[in-house]
Design a protein around this motif. Structure first.
Motif, PDB file in Angstrom:
ATOM      1  N   VAL A  79       0.694  -1.726  -0.247  1.00 15.47           N
ATOM      2  CA  VAL A  79       0.339   0.356  -0.001  1.00 15.47           C
ATOM      3  C   VAL A  79       0.479   1.532  -0.406  1.00 15.47           C
ATOM      4  CG1 VAL A  79      -2.033   1.018   1.775  1.00 15.47           C
ATOM      5  CG2 VAL A  79      -2.120  -1.189   1.175  1.00 15.47           C
ATOM      6  N   THR A  80       1.877   1.129   0.717  1.00 15.41           N
ATOM      7  CA  THR A  80       2.831   2.210   1.072  1.00 15.41           C
ATOM      8  C   THR A  80       3.042   3.269   0.039  1.00 15.41           C
ATOM      9  OG1 THR A  80       3.407   1.271   3.202  1.00 15.41           O
ATOM     10  CG2 THR A  80       4.792   2.870   1.976  1.00 15.41           C
ATOM     11  N   GLU A  81       3.568   1.614  -1.448  1.00 13.37           N
ATOM     12  CA  GLU A  81       4.355   1.792  -2.395  1.00 13.37           C
ATOM     13  C   GLU A  81       3.423   3.015  -3.632  1.00 13.37           C
ATOM     14  OE1 GLU A  81       3.029  -1.326  -6.100  1.00 13.37           O
ATOM     15  OE2 GLU A  81       5.046  -1.882  -3.509  1.00 13.37           O
ATOM     16  N   LEU A  82       1.972   3.280  -3.537  1.00 14.68           N
ATOM     17  CA  LEU A  82       1.141   4.405  -4.099  1.00 14.68           C
ATOM     18  C   LEU A  82       2.192   5.197  -3.798  1.00 14.68           C
ATOM     19  CD1 LEU A  82      -1.272   4.503  -6.117  1.00 14.68           C
ATOM     20  CD2 LEU A  82      -2.198   5.268  -3.881  1.00 14.68           C
ATOM     21  N   LEU A  83       2.201   5.701  -1.910  1.00 14.78           N
ATOM     22  CA  LEU A  83       2.807   7.676  -2.110  1.00 14.78           C
ATOM     23  C   LEU A  83       4.344   8.135  -2.599  1.00 14.78           C
ATOM     24  CD1 LEU A  83       1.472   7.494   1.264  1.00 14.78           C
ATOM     25  CD2 LEU A  83       0.858   7.730  -0.372  1.00 14.78           C
ATOM     26  N   TRP A  84       4.702   6.749  -3.640  1.00 20.01           N
ATOM     27  CA  TRP A  84       6.255   6.530  -3.815  1.00 20.01           C
ATOM     28  C   TRP A  84       6.583   6.744  -5.595  1.00 20.01           C
ATOM     29  CZ3 TRP A  84       9.101   9.159  -0.922  1.00 20.01           C
ATOM     30  CH2 TRP A  84       9.194   9.075   0.936  1.00 20.01           C
ATOM     31  N   LEU A  85       5.100   6.062  -6.140  1.00 22.10           N
ATOM     32  CA  LEU A  85       5.454   5.968  -8.095  1.00 22.10           C
ATOM     33  C   LEU A  85       5.634   6.923  -8.589  1.00 22.10           C
ATOM     34  CD1 LEU A  85       1.204   4.796  -8.502  1.00 22.10           C
ATOM     35  CD2 LEU A  85       4.348   3.339  -7.886  1.00 22.10           C
ATOM     36  N   GLU A  86       6.609   6.966  -9.676  1.00 21.43           N
ATOM     37  CA  GLU A  86       7.418   8.542 -10.689  1.00 21.43           C
ATOM     38  C   GLU A  86       5.610   8.834 -10.712  1.00 21.43           C
ATOM     39  OE1 GLU A  86       9.621   5.532 -13.065  1.00 21.43           O
ATOM     40  OE2 GLU A  86      11.162   5.502 -11.618  1.00 21.43           O
ATOM     41  N   THR A  90      -4.774   9.140 -11.791  1.00 24.79           N
ATOM     42  CA  THR A  90      -5.170   8.972 -11.244  1.00 24.79           C
ATOM     43  C   THR A  90      -4.311  10.741 -10.131  1.00 24.79           C
ATOM     44  OG1 THR A  90      -7.457   8.441 -11.845  1.00 24.79           O
ATOM     45  CG2 THR A  90      -7.631  10.810  -9.886  1.00 24.79           C
ATOM     46  N   ARG A  91      -5.033  12.086  -9.913  1.00 23.87           N
ATOM     47  CA  ARG A  91      -3.723  12.350  -8.970  1.00 23.87           C
ATOM     48  C   ARG A  91      -4.822  13.640  -8.997  1.00 23.87           C
ATOM     49  NH1 ARG A  91       2.304  13.679  -8.572  1.00 23.87           N
ATOM     50  NH2 ARG A  91       2.720  14.961  -6.754  1.00 23.87           N
ATOM     51  N   THR A  92      -5.645  14.189  -7.858  1.00 22.46           N
ATOM     52  CA  THR A  92      -6.253  15.802  -7.224  1.00 22.46           C
ATOM     53  C   THR A  92      -5.560  16.143  -6.015  1.00 22.46           C
ATOM     54  OG1 THR A  92      -7.682  14.612  -5.841  1.00 22.46           O
ATOM     55  CG2 THR A  92      -8.550  13.813  -7.871  1.00 22.46           C
ATOM     56  N   GLY A  93      -6.216  17.382  -6.053  1.00 23.19           N
ATOM     57  CA  GLY A  93      -5.954  17.978  -5.592  1.00 23.19           C
ATOM     58  C   GLY A  93      -5.863  17.049  -3.143  1.00 23.19           C
ATOM     59  N   LEU A  94      -6.402  16.543  -3.099  1.00 23.89           N
ATOM     60  CA  LEU A  94      -6.207  15.446  -2.001  1.00 23.89           C
ATOM     61  C   LEU A  94      -4.757  14.184  -2.349  1.00 23.89           C
ATOM     62  CD1 LEU A  94     -10.118  15.734  -0.427  1.00 23.89           C
ATOM     63  CD2 LEU A  94      -8.316  16.791   0.575  1.00 23.89           C
ATOM     64  N   GLY A  95      -5.160  14.236  -3.458  1.00 24.53           N
ATOM     65  CA  GLY A  95      -4.315  13.378  -3.465  1.00 24.53           C
ATOM     66  C   GLY A  95      -2.431  13.427  -3.480  1.00 24.53           C
ATOM     67  N   ASP A  96      -2.618  14.582  -3.999  1.00 27.43           N
ATOM     68  CA  ASP A  96      -0.810  15.995  -4.095  1.00 27.43           C
ATOM     69  C   ASP A  96      -1.215  15.925  -2.379  1.00 27.43           C
ATOM     70  OD1 ASP A  96      -0.822  15.899  -6.211  1.00 27.43           O
ATOM     71  OD2 ASP A  96      -1.258  17.554  -6.611  1.00 27.43           O
ATOM     72  N   ARG A  97      -1.648  15.789  -1.685  1.00 25.25           N
ATOM     73  CA  ARG A  97      -1.537  16.523  -0.268  1.00 25.25           C
ATOM     74  C   ARG A  97      -1.109  15.192   0.404  1.00 25.25           C
ATOM     75  NH1 ARG A  97      -7.181  20.486   1.062  1.00 25.25           N
ATOM     76  NH2 ARG A  97      -7.246  21.435  -0.652  1.00 25.25           N
ATOM     77  N   LEU A  98      -2.225  13.693  -0.418  1.00 19.70           N
ATOM     78  CA  LEU A  98      -1.325  12.510   0.992  1.00 19.70           C
ATOM     79  C   LEU A  98      -0.230  12.476  -0.235  1.00 19.70           C
ATOM     80  CD1 LEU A  98      -2.433   9.988   2.020  1.00 19.70           C
ATOM     81  CD2 LEU A  98      -3.102   9.779  -0.184  1.00 19.70           C
ATOM     82  N   ILE A  99       0.208  12.322  -0.813  1.00 19.37           N
ATOM     83  CA  ILE A  99       1.792  12.784  -1.401  1.00 19.37           C
ATOM     84  C   ILE A  99       2.365  13.622  -0.273  1.00 19.37           C
ATOM     85  CG2 ILE A  99       3.395  12.034  -3.531  1.00 19.37           C
ATOM     86  CD1 ILE A  99       1.133  11.552  -5.006  1.00 19.37           C
ATOM     87  N   GLY A 100       2.198  14.829  -0.061  1.00 26.41           N
ATOM     88  CA  GLY A 100       3.351  15.558   0.418  1.00 26.41           C
ATOM     89  C   GLY A 100       2.833  15.125   1.812  1.00 26.41           C
ATOM     90  N   ILE A 101       2.446  14.376   2.663  1.00 30.60           N
ATOM     91  CA  ILE A 101       2.681  13.903   3.458  1.00 30.60           C
ATOM     92  C   ILE A 101       2.621  12.289   4.057  1.00 30.60           C
ATOM     93  CG2 ILE A 101       0.842  15.393   4.737  1.00 30.60           C
ATOM     94  CD1 ILE A 101      -1.043  13.190   4.994  1.00 30.60           C
ATOM     95  N   ARG A 102       3.430  12.204   2.933  1.00 30.51           N
ATOM     96  CA  ARG A 102       3.886  10.308   3.179  1.00 30.51           C
ATOM     97  C   ARG A 102       5.039  10.147   3.755  1.00 30.51           C
ATOM     98  NH1 ARG A 102       6.412  10.230  -3.328  1.00 30.51           N
ATOM     99  NH2 ARG A 102       8.340  11.770  -3.050  1.00 30.51           N
ATOM    100  N   ALA A 103       5.870  11.398   3.972  1.00 27.38           N
ATOM    101  CA  ALA A 103       6.801  10.805   5.362  1.00 27.38           C
ATOM    102  C   ALA A 103       7.034  10.671   6.807  1.00 27.38           C
ATOM    103  CB  ALA A 103       8.230  11.735   5.440  1.00 27.38           C
TER     104      ALA A 103
END
Length: 229
Positions: A79-86, A90-103
């Motif tokens: 599941v974690t790997e989804l946040l680290w794909l190249e 689909t990438r929405t604003g809330l998806g961007d924020r999710l990637i932004g807090i992956r750490a």
């Protein structure tokens, strides 16, 4: 059953993302979606099994935002790997924020346990399968298990040492060759890879905290709930 709408983030994961896909490999997709917030006040809120939808042909797994966050806090590797794909489909604003807090999802004990611990248990299963005199089908599955478990320990060590995860492997052929050797009976090589990984984890320093930043994760999840009231 929760209807899967409101997809926040989605992409291709698994063998294709790692660079290990063969012509016979399935293309696996993973997505995060948001259930309408009102549903959480009903008799059957979209939690637990109801918070995940799996389809085949095409192969897609979709987790509701709350469940996805919980799985990531446990550092579930798949599941974690989804946040680290190249790249993403689909990438929405809330998806961007999710990637932004992956750490924020990461913690040193969970990264070690999730990656190395899982690999230990699976290598033991490989060891119990015999001396390499497998049927063709079993040998194929064993090779796949071996290469993905080697990937787990190597990616987990990178994440532990750096706080960063590279999903696509730099040398995919090494993992293919390793899998074939293990399936052919070279179980000592599998043991050696695992033993070295344990030593490397023990010796490594890590920038990861002892606990994840649950406050940041909760803030994101509350933003999701507010967006879908």
């Amino acid at each position: 059953m929760v209807e899967v709408t409101n997809v926040l983030l989605a992409g291709v994961v698994g063998s294709t993302a790692y660079g290990l896909a063969t012509p016979e490999s399935d293309v696996d997709r993973l997505a995060v979606f948001a259930a309408p917030t009102a549903l959480f006040h009903g008799l059957r809120p979209p939690t637990g099994r109801q918070a995940t939808k799996v389809t085949t042909n095409p192969d897609v797994t979709q987790h509701e935002a709350g469940k996805f966050a919980s799985l990531c806090l446990g550092v579930n590797p798949s599941v974690t790997e989804l946040l680290w794909l190249e790249e993403y489909e689909t990438r929405t604003g809330l998806g961007d924020r999710l990637i932004g807090i992956r750490a924020a999802f990461l913690s040193a004990p969970r990264v070690r346990d999730a990656y190395l611990g899982y690999a230990v248990s699976q290598f033991r299963r490989l060891e119990g399968r015999g001396d390499g005199s497998f049927s063709a089908d079993t040998r194929k599955r064993t090779a796949k298990h071996a290469r993905h478990l080697a990937r787990l320990v190597h990616q987990g060590l990178e994440l532990y040492r750096t706080g960063l995860l590279t999903v696509r492997l730099a040398e995919p052929q090494w993992y293919r060759d390793f899998g074939e050797r293990v399936a052919g009976g070279e179980l000592d090589e599998a043991k050696a890879v695992l033993a070295k990984a344990e030593q490397d984890f023990d010796a490594a320093s890590t920038p990861l905290p002892e606990r994840p930043d649950e406050g940041a994760v909760e803030e994101w999840l509350l933003q999701v709930r507010a967006a879908f009231l």
